[in-house]
Scaffold this motif. Structure first.
Motif, PDB file in Angstrom:
ATOM      1  N   ASN A   1       0.813  -1.228   0.000  1.00 43.72           N
ATOM      2  CA  ASN A   1       0.000   0.000   0.000  1.00 43.72           C
ATOM      3  C   ASN A   1       0.843   1.274   0.000  1.00 43.72           C
ATOM      4  OD1 ASN A   1       0.945  -0.437   2.597  1.00 43.72           O
ATOM      5  ND2 ASN A   1      -0.866   0.449   3.583  1.00 43.72           N
ATOM      6  N   GLY A   2       2.122   1.164  -0.344  1.00 45.53           N
ATOM      7  CA  GLY A   2       2.986   2.347  -0.382  1.00 45.53           C
ATOM      8  C   GLY A   2       2.508   3.408  -1.354  1.00 45.53           C
ATOM      9  N   TYR A   3       1.887   2.990  -2.447  1.00 46.64           N
ATOM     10  CA  TYR A   3       1.345   3.934  -3.435  1.00 46.64           C
ATOM     11  C   TYR A   3       0.340   4.876  -2.781  1.00 46.64           C
ATOM     12  CZ  TYR A   3      -1.998   5.214  -7.181  1.00 46.64           C
ATOM     13  OH  TYR A   3      -2.861   5.866  -8.023  1.00 46.64           O
ATOM     14  N   TYR A   4      -0.520   4.340  -1.930  1.00 51.06           N
ATOM     15  CA  TYR A   4      -1.550   5.167  -1.278  1.00 51.06           C
ATOM     16  C   TYR A   4      -0.941   6.062  -0.204  1.00 51.06           C
ATOM     17  CZ  TYR A   4      -4.439   1.784  -3.677  1.00 51.06           C
ATOM     18  OH  TYR A   4      -4.998   0.996  -4.645  1.00 51.06           O
ATOM     19  N   ILE A   5       0.064   5.558   0.482  1.00 51.57           N
ATOM     20  CA  ILE A   5       0.772   6.392   1.460  1.00 51.57           C
ATOM     21  C   ILE A   5       1.381   7.597   0.740  1.00 51.57           C
ATOM     22  CG2 ILE A   5       2.723   6.463   3.058  1.00 51.57           C
ATOM     23  CD1 ILE A   5       2.177   3.474   3.631  1.00 51.57           C
ATOM     24  N   ALA A   6       1.968   7.340  -0.428  1.00 55.58           N
ATOM     25  CA  ALA A   6       2.565   8.431  -1.202  1.00 55.58           C
ATOM     26  C   ALA A   6       1.505   9.449  -1.617  1.00 55.58           C
ATOM     27  CB  ALA A   6       3.275   7.867  -2.424  1.00 55.58           C
TER      28      ALA A   6
ATOM     29  N   MET B   1      -3.097  11.715  -8.533  1.00 54.93           N
ATOM     30  CA  MET B   1      -3.398  12.783  -7.580  1.00 54.93           C
ATOM     31  C   MET B   1      -4.892  13.075  -7.517  1.00 54.93           C
ATOM     32  SD  MET B   1      -0.842  13.638  -5.841  1.00 54.93           S
ATOM     33  CE  MET B   1      -1.654  15.035  -5.060  1.00 54.93           C
ATOM     34  N   ALA B   2      -5.595  12.852  -8.626  1.00 56.22           N
ATOM     35  CA  ALA B   2      -7.044  13.087  -8.633  1.00 56.22           C
ATOM     36  C   ALA B   2      -7.743  12.213  -7.597  1.00 56.22           C
ATOM     37  CB  ALA B   2      -7.606  12.816 -10.026  1.00 56.22           C
ATOM     38  N   LEU B   3      -7.217  11.030  -7.338  1.00 60.00           N
ATOM     39  CA  LEU B   3      -7.854  10.104  -6.397  1.00 60.00           C
ATOM     40  C   LEU B   3      -7.847  10.639  -4.970  1.00 60.00           C
ATOM     41  CD1 LEU B   3      -6.417   6.689  -7.667  1.00 60.00           C
ATOM     42  CD2 LEU B   3      -8.622   7.719  -8.230  1.00 60.00           C
ATOM     43  N   ILE B   4      -6.797  11.339  -4.584  1.00 64.12           N
ATOM     44  CA  ILE B   4      -6.723  11.876  -3.222  1.00 64.12           C
ATOM     45  C   ILE B   4      -7.383  13.239  -3.120  1.00 64.12           C
ATOM     46  CG2 ILE B   4      -4.435  12.934  -3.538  1.00 64.12           C
ATOM     47  CD1 ILE B   4      -5.805  11.229  -0.341  1.00 64.12           C
ATOM     48  N   LEU B   5      -7.602  13.903  -4.239  1.00 63.97           N
ATOM     49  CA  LEU B   5      -8.204  15.236  -4.231  1.00 63.97           C
ATOM     50  C   LEU B   5      -9.725  15.204  -4.355  1.00 63.97           C
ATOM     51  CD1 LEU B   5      -5.639  17.107  -6.526  1.00 63.97           C
ATOM     52  CD2 LEU B   5      -5.807  17.198  -4.030  1.00 63.97           C
ATOM     53  N   ASP B   6     -10.270  14.124  -4.899  1.00 65.33           N
ATOM     54  CA  ASP B   6     -11.718  14.049  -5.112  1.00 65.33           C
ATOM     55  C   ASP B   6     -12.407  13.391  -3.918  1.00 65.33           C
ATOM     56  OD1 ASP B   6     -14.362  12.898  -6.103  1.00 65.33           O
ATOM     57  OD2 ASP B   6     -13.696  13.952  -7.902  1.00 65.33           O
ATOM     58  N   PRO B   7     -13.472  13.985  -3.387  1.00 61.37           N
ATOM     59  CA  PRO B   7     -14.171  13.424  -2.220  1.00 61.37           C
ATOM     60  C   PRO B   7     -14.724  12.020  -2.457  1.00 61.37           C
ATOM     61  CG  PRO B   7     -14.865  15.690  -2.622  1.00 61.37           C
ATOM     62  CD  PRO B   7     -14.041  15.288  -3.809  1.00 61.37           C
ATOM     63  N   GLN B   8     -14.987  11.660  -3.694  1.00 50.96           N
ATOM     64  CA  GLN B   8     -15.523  10.329  -3.988  1.00 50.96           C
ATOM     65  C   GLN B   8     -14.516   9.220  -3.725  1.00 50.96           C
ATOM     66  OE1 GLN B   8     -18.305  10.141  -7.631  1.00 50.96           O
ATOM     67  NE2 GLN B   8     -16.890  11.793  -8.155  1.00 50.96           N
ATOM     68  N   THR B   9     -13.243   9.557  -3.796  1.00 54.20           N
ATOM     69  CA  THR B   9     -12.212   8.517  -3.679  1.00 54.20           C
ATOM     70  C   THR B   9     -11.194   8.785  -2.572  1.00 54.20           C
ATOM     71  OG1 THR B   9     -11.047   9.694  -5.468  1.00 54.20           O
ATOM     72  CG2 THR B   9     -12.338   7.741  -6.079  1.00 54.20           C
ATOM     73  N   ALA B  10     -11.141  10.005  -2.054  1.00 59.42           N
ATOM     74  CA  ALA B  10     -10.111  10.357  -1.070  1.00 59.42           C
ATOM     75  C   ALA B  10     -10.167   9.475   0.162  1.00 59.42           C
ATOM     76  CB  ALA B  10     -10.246  11.831  -0.679  1.00 59.42           C
ATOM     77  N   ALA B  11     -11.372   9.197   0.665  1.00 57.78           N
ATOM     78  CA  ALA B  11     -11.499   8.379   1.873  1.00 57.78           C
ATOM     79  C   ALA B  11     -11.014   6.955   1.627  1.00 57.78           C
ATOM     80  CB  ALA B  11     -12.948   8.377   2.355  1.00 57.78           C
ATOM     81  N   ILE B  12     -11.238   6.449   0.414  1.00 57.33           N
ATOM     82  CA  ILE B  12     -10.782   5.096   0.077  1.00 57.33           C
ATOM     83  C   ILE B  12      -9.258   5.063   0.031  1.00 57.33           C
ATOM     84  CG2 ILE B  12     -10.919   3.220  -1.607  1.00 57.33           C
ATOM     85  CD1 ILE B  12     -13.544   4.500  -2.601  1.00 57.33           C
ATOM     86  N   VAL B  13      -8.667   6.090  -0.555  1.00 58.17           N
ATOM     87  CA  VAL B  13      -7.201   6.180  -0.604  1.00 58.17           C
ATOM     88  C   VAL B  13      -6.633   6.175   0.812  1.00 58.17           C
ATOM     89  CG1 VAL B  13      -5.242   7.658  -1.205  1.00 58.17           C
ATOM     90  CG2 VAL B  13      -7.112   7.357  -2.836  1.00 58.17           C
TER      91      VAL B  13
END
Length: 336
Positions: free
Chosen positions: A249-254, A266-278
Motif C-alpha cells: 500500500n505504499g502507493y496510497y501512502i505516497a 493525484m485526482a484520487l486523493i483530491l476528489d471526495p468520492q475517492t479520497a477516503a478510500i485512498v
C-alpha cells in the motif's frame, strides 16, 4: 508430462468427439465458457500454474521491473474488450502501436508470456491459451512481488484479431483529472464501484513512468520530478516512491503525502468520492488487498463483445493458420 503414442491418440480422438458434440448442440444461452476439457488435456491446472509461476519467478529475479510490465499488459488487454490476448498480436493494426499502448508496453514482458506459452505447450500440448497464460503470469507477478493471491478464471480463448481502435482509445490515461469520468469508464466495464478504480490504480505500487507522462508542475514533488527529467530526459520516475518494487500500500501512502506521479493518481486523493478510500488503503494494507482481489477478478471477467470465441494460439504474437477444429474448443474451463 509425457504421454505414450497410444495415450495421445486417445486424447486426440476424445478432443475431436467432444468438439463435434459441442458444435452440433444448440448454442448455450450464455457466452461464458462452460465445457470442461480437463479430462482431455495433458496437464492439470496446478501443473500449468507451476510452470507459469516458476518462469515468472526466474524472470523477476533477473529483472524486477517485469512485474509492472505484466500487470500493465494484463490491464491493457482486458479493459478494451475483455481478456483475449488481442494486445499480444503484432503486425498490421496491432494494439501495441495504438496511442494508449505505443511505447508503453514492455517488450520484454510481452516476450516473457510467449516464452512461457512455449514452455506450457511443450509440456502439455497446445491446450492452454495465451489469454490464460497472461492471466496466470500476472497473478504470479503480483504474488511474487508481495501482493495477494486471487482466483483466475480460466478457459478464455485467444482472439483472432486486435481490438478496434475505438475501444483501445477508451483505456484510461495518466493525464485524466476527472475522477467521475474514470468511475464512469470503469463502470462501463462492470467495475462501477469507486473502490474498483482506486484498487486497480494500486497496480502503480510497482513500476516506473517515463518523463512524458508525469503530471505538470504544481507543487514541490512535481517540481522535483521536473528537475530530474530536465537533468536526464530518459530518467524514469518510480510510481510508488515509498516501496517502489514491493506490491503493497505504499502507493496510497505516497498519495496522502501529495507524491502522486500521474495527474490521475493525484485526482484520487483530491476528489471526495475517492479520497477516503485512498486514506483507508494507506492505513490498512489488508483492506487494499481485499479490494484488489475483488476488483482484479472483475477485470478478468469484463465481457467480450462476441463471447468467448477464438483459438489457442501456437504463438502469442500471431493467429494460427489452418487451425484444427479442436483448437477453438479445447482449454481449461474452470479457475485456478
Amino acid at each position: 508430462m509425457a504421454a505414450t503414442a497410444g495415450a495421445l491418440a486417445v486424447l486426440q480422438l476424445a478432443s475431436i468427439v467432444a468438439a463435434a458434440v459441442l458444435l452440433s448442440s444448440p448454442p448455450a444461452a450464455a457466452a461464458e465458457p462452460s465445457v470442461d476439457f480437463i479430462d482431455v488435456v495433458a496437464c492439470s491446472q496446478s501443473q500449468v500454474d507451476s510452470i507459469v509461476r516458476s518462469a515468472v519467478q526466474a524472470a523477476l529475479q533477473r529483472e524486477i521491473a517485469l512485474a509492472a510490465g505484466l500487470i500493465r499488459i494484463f490491464f491493457h488487454d482486458c479493459f478494451p474488450q475483455g481478456c483475449d490476448a488481442s494486445v499480444y498480436l503484432s503486425g498490421a493494426n496491432s494494439e501495441q502501436g495504438m496511442p494508449p499502448n505505443a511505447n508503453s508496453l514492455q517488450p520484454r514482458a510481452l516476450q516473457l508470456v510467449e516464452d512461457i506459452r512455449a514452455k506450457v505447450h511443450a509440456a502439455c500440448g497446445p491446450t492452454v491459451s495465451c489469454t490464460d497464460i497472461s492471466a496466470l503470469a500476472t497473478r504470479a507477478a503480483v504474488v511474487l512481488s508481495g501482493g495477494p493471491t486471487y482466483p483466475v478464471p480460466l478457459g478464455q480463448l485467444d482472439s483472432l484479431a486486435p481490438a478496434p481502435l475505438r475501444l483501445v482509445n477508451q483505456l484510461p490515461g495518466p493525464g485524466t483529472s476527472s475522477v467521475q469520468a474514470l468511475i464512469d469508464l470503469f463502470g462501463s466495464r462492470g467495475m462501477g464501484d469507486a473502490a474498483d478504480l482506486v484498487a486497480l490504480s494500486g497496480g502503480h505500487t510497482v513500476g516506473k513512468s517515463k518523463c512524458a507522462f508525469v503530471r505538470p508542475v504544481d507543487d514541490a514533488f512535481s517540481r522535483k520530478m521536473a528537475a530530474n527529467c530536465s537533468a536526464n530526459p530518459n530518467t524514469k520516475q518510480d510510481l510508488d516512491v515509498v516501496t517502489p518494487i514491493t506490491f503493497d500500500n505504499g502507493y496510497y501512502i505516497a498519495l496522502t503525502r501529495k507524491q502522486g506521479v500521474f495527474t490521475s493518481d493525484m485526482a484520487l486523493i483530491l476528489d471526495p468520492q475517492t479520497a477516503a478510500i485512498v486514506r483507508r488503503f494507506a492505513q490498512d494494507k489488508a483492506a487494499f488487498f481485499t479490494q484488489f482481489v475483488t476488483s482484479i477478478v472483475k477485470l478478468s471477467k469484463v465481457p467480450r463483445p462476441g463471447g468467448n470465441k477464438g483459438e489457442i494460439r501456437r504463438n502469442c504474437f500471431k493467429t494460427n493458420s489452418g487451425a484444427r477444429l479442436v483448437d477453438v474448443v479445447e482449454g481449461f474451463a474452470a479457475s485456478a
